[in-house]
Each structure stands twice: as structure tokens, then as C-alpha cells.
Design a protein around this motif. Sequence first.
Motif, short mmCIF file in Angstrom:
data_model
loop_
_atom_site.label_atom_id
_atom_site.label_comp_id
_atom_site.label_asym_id
_atom_site.label_seq_id
_atom_site.Cartn_x
_atom_site.Cartn_y
_atom_site.Cartn_z
N ALA A 91 0.83 -1.20 0.00
CA ALA A 91 0.00 0.00 0.00
C ALA A 91 0.87 1.26 0.00
O ALA A 91 0.58 2.23 -0.71
CB ALA A 91 -0.94 -0.01 1.21
N ARG A 92 1.95 1.25 0.80
CA ARG A 92 2.88 2.39 0.81
C ARG A 92 3.51 2.61 -0.57
O ARG A 92 3.64 3.74 -1.03
CB ARG A 92 3.98 2.19 1.85
N ALA A 95 4.85 14.61 -11.00
CA ALA A 95 5.42 14.75 -12.35
C ALA A 95 4.40 15.29 -13.35
O ALA A 95 4.77 15.61 -14.49
CB ALA A 95 5.95 13.40 -12.82
N ASP A 96 3.16 15.42 -12.96
CA ASP A 96 2.09 15.88 -13.86
C ASP A 96 2.04 17.40 -13.84
O ASP A 96 1.49 18.02 -12.93
CB ASP A 96 0.75 15.27 -13.41
N GLU A 97 2.61 18.02 -14.87
CA GLU A 97 2.70 19.48 -14.94
C GLU A 97 1.32 20.13 -14.92
O GLU A 97 1.12 21.16 -14.26
CB GLU A 97 3.47 19.91 -16.19
N GLN A 98 0.36 19.54 -15.62
CA GLN A 98 -0.98 20.11 -15.66
C GLN A 98 -1.63 20.09 -14.28
O GLN A 98 -2.24 21.07 -13.85
CB GLN A 98 -1.85 19.36 -16.66
N ASP A 99 -1.48 18.99 -13.57
CA ASP A 99 -2.04 18.89 -12.22
C ASP A 99 -1.37 19.89 -11.28
O ASP A 99 -2.05 20.53 -10.47
CB ASP A 99 -1.88 17.47 -11.69
N ARG A 100 -0.06 20.02 -11.40
CA ARG A 100 0.65 20.97 -10.54
C ARG A 100 0.21 22.40 -10.83
O ARG A 100 0.04 23.22 -9.91
CB ARG A 100 2.16 20.81 -10.73
N GLU A 158 1.74 6.81 -6.76
CA GLU A 158 0.71 7.78 -7.13
C GLU A 158 1.19 9.20 -6.87
O GLU A 158 1.00 10.10 -7.69
CB GLU A 158 -0.57 7.51 -6.36
N ALA A 159 1.84 9.42 -5.73
CA ALA A 159 2.36 10.75 -5.40
C ALA A 159 3.42 11.18 -6.41
O ALA A 159 3.44 12.34 -6.84
CB ALA A 159 2.93 10.76 -3.98
#
Length: 77
Positions: A43-44, A56-61, A50-51
Motif C-alpha cells: 500500500a505504501r 510529475a504531472d505538470e498540468q495537475d501541478r 501515485e504521489a
Amino acid sequence: MADTITFRPDEDAARALATLTRDGTSVSTAVRTALIEAARERARQALRAEAESLAADEQDRAEAAQVLRDMESLRAW
């Protein structure tokens, strides 16, 4: 009452089990503890992956930064 599980350990698993029970810990306790620890570790690892993906997702950031800017304007002085 819990289900009974039977397994046939290979040489590596038998050595690991011997290590885990060397101090007098019962086989059942050692296996139960190892299963719980393995599930927690998995799970960790999934959460870490996921984190890392989100980081790494520029759009999300960029979207998160915009939300923070929007929230700042609503903050009470």
C-alpha cells in the motif's frame, strides 16, 4: 473464527520462516505478521507511486497552484 491456510514453503520461505520463529514466535504469528507487513508495504509503494505520478504531472501541478492562488484571495486577514 479465522480460516486455516496451508502452504508449502520453498527453501527461501522456509529459511525466512526459521528466522522469524527463531525467538520462539509461533509460525502462525510470524506468518500473520509477515502478511500484514507485506500488505502495508504494498500500500505504501502504491501511494508513493501515485504521489510521484502526480508530482510529475505538470498540468495537475499548475491546477493545484491556481487553486492555492484562488484560495489565498479568500483568506481572512
